[in-house]
Design an enzyme around this catalytic site. Structure first.
Site, PDB file in Angstrom:
ATOM      1  N   HIS A  59       6.006  -1.685  -5.580  1.00 36.83           N
ATOM      2  CA  HIS A  59       7.439  -1.821  -5.308  1.00 36.83           C
ATOM      3  C   HIS A  59       7.719  -2.988  -4.357  1.00 36.83           C
ATOM      4  O   HIS A  59       8.728  -3.686  -4.505  1.00 36.83           O
ATOM      5  CB  HIS A  59       7.988  -0.517  -4.722  1.00 36.83           C
ATOM      6  CG  HIS A  59       8.173   0.562  -5.750  1.00 36.83           C
ATOM      7  ND1 HIS A  59       9.067   0.447  -6.785  1.00 36.83           N
ATOM      8  CD2 HIS A  59       7.558   1.758  -5.916  1.00 36.83           C
ATOM      9  CE1 HIS A  59       9.008   1.538  -7.543  1.00 36.83           C
ATOM     10  NE2 HIS A  59       8.094   2.345  -7.026  1.00 36.83           N
ATOM     11  N   ARG A  94       7.832  -6.245  -6.248  1.00 40.64           N
ATOM     12  CA  ARG A  94       8.966  -6.477  -7.128  1.00 40.64           C
ATOM     13  C   ARG A  94      10.088  -7.260  -6.436  1.00 40.64           C
ATOM     14  O   ARG A  94      10.754  -8.077  -7.066  1.00 40.64           O
ATOM     15  CB  ARG A  94       9.510  -5.143  -7.639  1.00 40.64           C
ATOM     16  CG  ARG A  94       8.695  -4.605  -8.799  1.00 40.64           C
ATOM     17  CD  ARG A  94       9.372  -3.421  -9.431  1.00 40.64           C
ATOM     18  NE  ARG A  94       8.830  -3.178 -10.764  1.00 40.64           N
ATOM     19  CZ  ARG A  94       9.224  -2.190 -11.542  1.00 40.64           C
ATOM     20  NH1 ARG A  94      10.158  -1.367 -11.118  1.00 40.64           N
ATOM     21  NH2 ARG A  94       8.713  -2.036 -12.741  1.00 40.64           N
ATOM     22  N   GLY A 117      -6.399  -5.342 -17.948  1.00 42.00           N
ATOM     23  CA  GLY A 117      -7.386  -4.264 -17.910  1.00 42.00           C
ATOM     24  C   GLY A 117      -6.773  -2.898 -17.726  1.00 42.00           C
ATOM     25  O   GLY A 117      -7.432  -2.003 -17.205  1.00 42.00           O
ATOM     26  N   LEU A 118      -5.513  -2.709 -18.137  1.00 45.57           N
ATOM     27  CA  LEU A 118      -4.849  -1.423 -17.954  1.00 45.57           C
ATOM     28  C   LEU A 118      -4.428  -0.759 -19.259  1.00 45.57           C
ATOM     29  O   LEU A 118      -4.140   0.433 -19.280  1.00 45.57           O
ATOM     30  CB  LEU A 118      -3.615  -1.579 -17.055  1.00 45.57           C
ATOM     31  CG  LEU A 118      -3.901  -1.926 -15.589  1.00 45.57           C
ATOM     32  CD1 LEU A 118      -2.605  -2.209 -14.866  1.00 45.57           C
ATOM     33  CD2 LEU A 118      -4.652  -0.811 -14.915  1.00 45.57           C
TER      34      LEU A 118
END
Length: 466
Positions: free
Chosen positions: A251, A254, A427-428
């Site tokens: 967060h 962002r 890689g997720l």
């Protein structure tokens, strides 16, 4: 195909509700049979040895020996009465051991028992006890009646010999079976509770505790339960802390990303001149960073929920068909994109959004690494076991080294670092897919096709379990 993605625990995700072990191999039956057979075997050996030694020492059967002894005592009593009269008879009876004396009674001519045991004799006669009577006389010719009580044969289970030994062994087997059952259950039941709790933790329910189900145990199993709860509490605390950290970092990233995007748009509108290429590069990296943040947050959503709502019937043909249309819309014109083979009436009870994200990640991953001229192949079919459905995603890229197949479901794992970065992978994708499959009680695995390319196959039970 993209060699990215995740699963926190292993290379393939398996259902935590795996089949129970066969009864013969369960700990309860191992404990029960071991204890019971040991006791029965020991009892059998002891009974056989006792019977063998007793028979070797018997000159005759116990019943015959007892009757012979009573007969000799009667003869001595008769001789004492004849030689010494009533006093000699009384003395002879008093010299008989107490247990044996209860089998011999002598009544004089006035129906009085010599030792004053009239009540005991009357009770025996009243019960109809089997007795032999013999009339004997003293020197004066007075007649006495000698009563010898027949020995009551022991019950069959107490009698010597093979039959009695067999019955005693059967009784020992029944009693030991009861004792072994409760002992084995007292040991196996708490271990089964621990096993169930460990499965819940593996499924993501870190609030699981076991001490409440066995509060009275103060032995090693109770201590193990307390240690298990302490471990679970520690894991839960670490999980919450890690999740909070990742959420905070994501967060926090962002906000500057948003400001950076605004600044880039302002710079473009003002005209950057000779630094236009650098601004475009900054914009590209900003987009990648924002994608990474979104992927991290998505992974957090998948892994942080202990349970998933699996409360809707999903037509997999419809879901996958819609998904193929969405993804194929982004495929360059003239390329085959995703080839889709549906199956007949495949309905699954689960979470539509989770499954959509899982398969979408696999398809986008495959498109990034397949041969563009051959595309990707998606197949839905029932497994050999009709209770499962198989979703197969096949690309025609370079595949994955066999040594790396066990790692591609780990978060942030890349097989080829430079290629994954060039394709935008972090890689997720496979990690998110693996978590979604796990929450439906299914499995996911990757293999290399013999003719090249990577095959990722999802197996889902028709009735999903959280």
């Amino acid at each position: 195909m993209a060699k990215t993605a995740s699963r926190p625990f292993a290379a393939s995700v398996t259902s935590t509700g795996s089949a129970e072990p066969h009864a013969v191999h369960s700990l309860f039956w191992k404990l029960f049979l071991t204890m019971w057979l040991s006791i029965v075997g020991f009892s059998a050996a002891l009974g056989w040895l006792n019977d063998k030694l007793a028979r070797e020492q018997w000159a005759e059967e116990p019943a015959d020996s007892f009757e012979r002894g009573i007969y000799r005592i009667g003869q001595r009593a008769q001789q004492a009465l004849l030689m010494e009269g009533r006093k000699g008879l009384r003395d002879e009876l008093l010299n008989i051991p107490r247990m044996t004396r209860g089998h011999i009674y002598v009544v004089d001519g006035e129906n009085a028992e010599v030792l004053g045991r009239d009540a005991a004799l009357a009770q025996l006669l009243g019960r109809g006890t089997a007795m032999d009577t013999t009339e004997i006389q003293d020197g004066a010719g007075t007649t006495y009646t000698l009563y010898t009580v027949n020995r009551t044969p022991p019950s069959t289970i107490l009698a010597p010999g093979p039959q009695g030994t067999a019955l005693r062994l059967a009784a020992a087997a029944a009693i030991s079976a009861l004792i072994s059952f409760f002992l084995a259950r007292s040991l196996a039941t708490p271990l089964e509770v621990l096993r169930g709790a460990s499965r819940k933790i593996a499924a993501g329910d870190l609030a699981t505790r076991v001490s409440r189900s066995m509060p009275a145990r103060q032995d090693e199993i109770g201590q193990l339960a307390a240690d298990f709860d302490a471990m679970a509490a520690r894991l839960e605390a670490m999980h919450i802390a890690n999740r909070r950290l990742l959420q905070d970092v994501s967060h926090e990233l962002r906000s500057p990303l948003a400001r950076l995007s605004v600044a880039l748009e302002i710079a473009r509108k003002k005209g950057a001149g000779h630094i236009a290429s650098e601004i475009e590069r900054i914009g590209l990296e900003s987009e990648r960073l924002e994608t990474l943040v979104n992927d991290v947050l998505g992974l957090l959503r998948e892994s942080s929920e202990a349970t998933t709502r699996l409360d809707e019937d999903i037509d997999l043909n419809e879901l996958l068909s819609d998904l193929v249309d969405v993804v194929n819309y982004e495929v360059p014109e003239g390329k085959p994109g995703i080839g889709w083979t549906p199956a007949e009436h495949c309905v699954l009870h689960g979470d539509r959004e989770l499954l959509w994200r899982a398969v979408e990640n696999l398809l986008r991953n495959a498109l990034r690494h397949t041969d563009p001229d051959r595309g990707v192949r998606l197949t839905l079919e029932p497994a050999r076991r009709k209770s499962n459905l198989l979703i197969t995603v096949r690309d025609f890229g370079g595949g994955v080294p066999e040594a790396e197949l066990a790692k591609i479901f780990e978060p942030f794992y890349r097989v080829q670092e430079s290629r994954d970065r060039g394709s935008g992978g972090h890689g997720l994708g496979l990690s998110i897919a693996a978590n979604a499959v796990r929450r439906h009680g299914g499995t996911i695995q990757a293999t290399n096709a013999p003719e090249g390319g990577l095959v990722v196959q999802i197996s889902l039970p028709v009735t999903g379990t959280a």
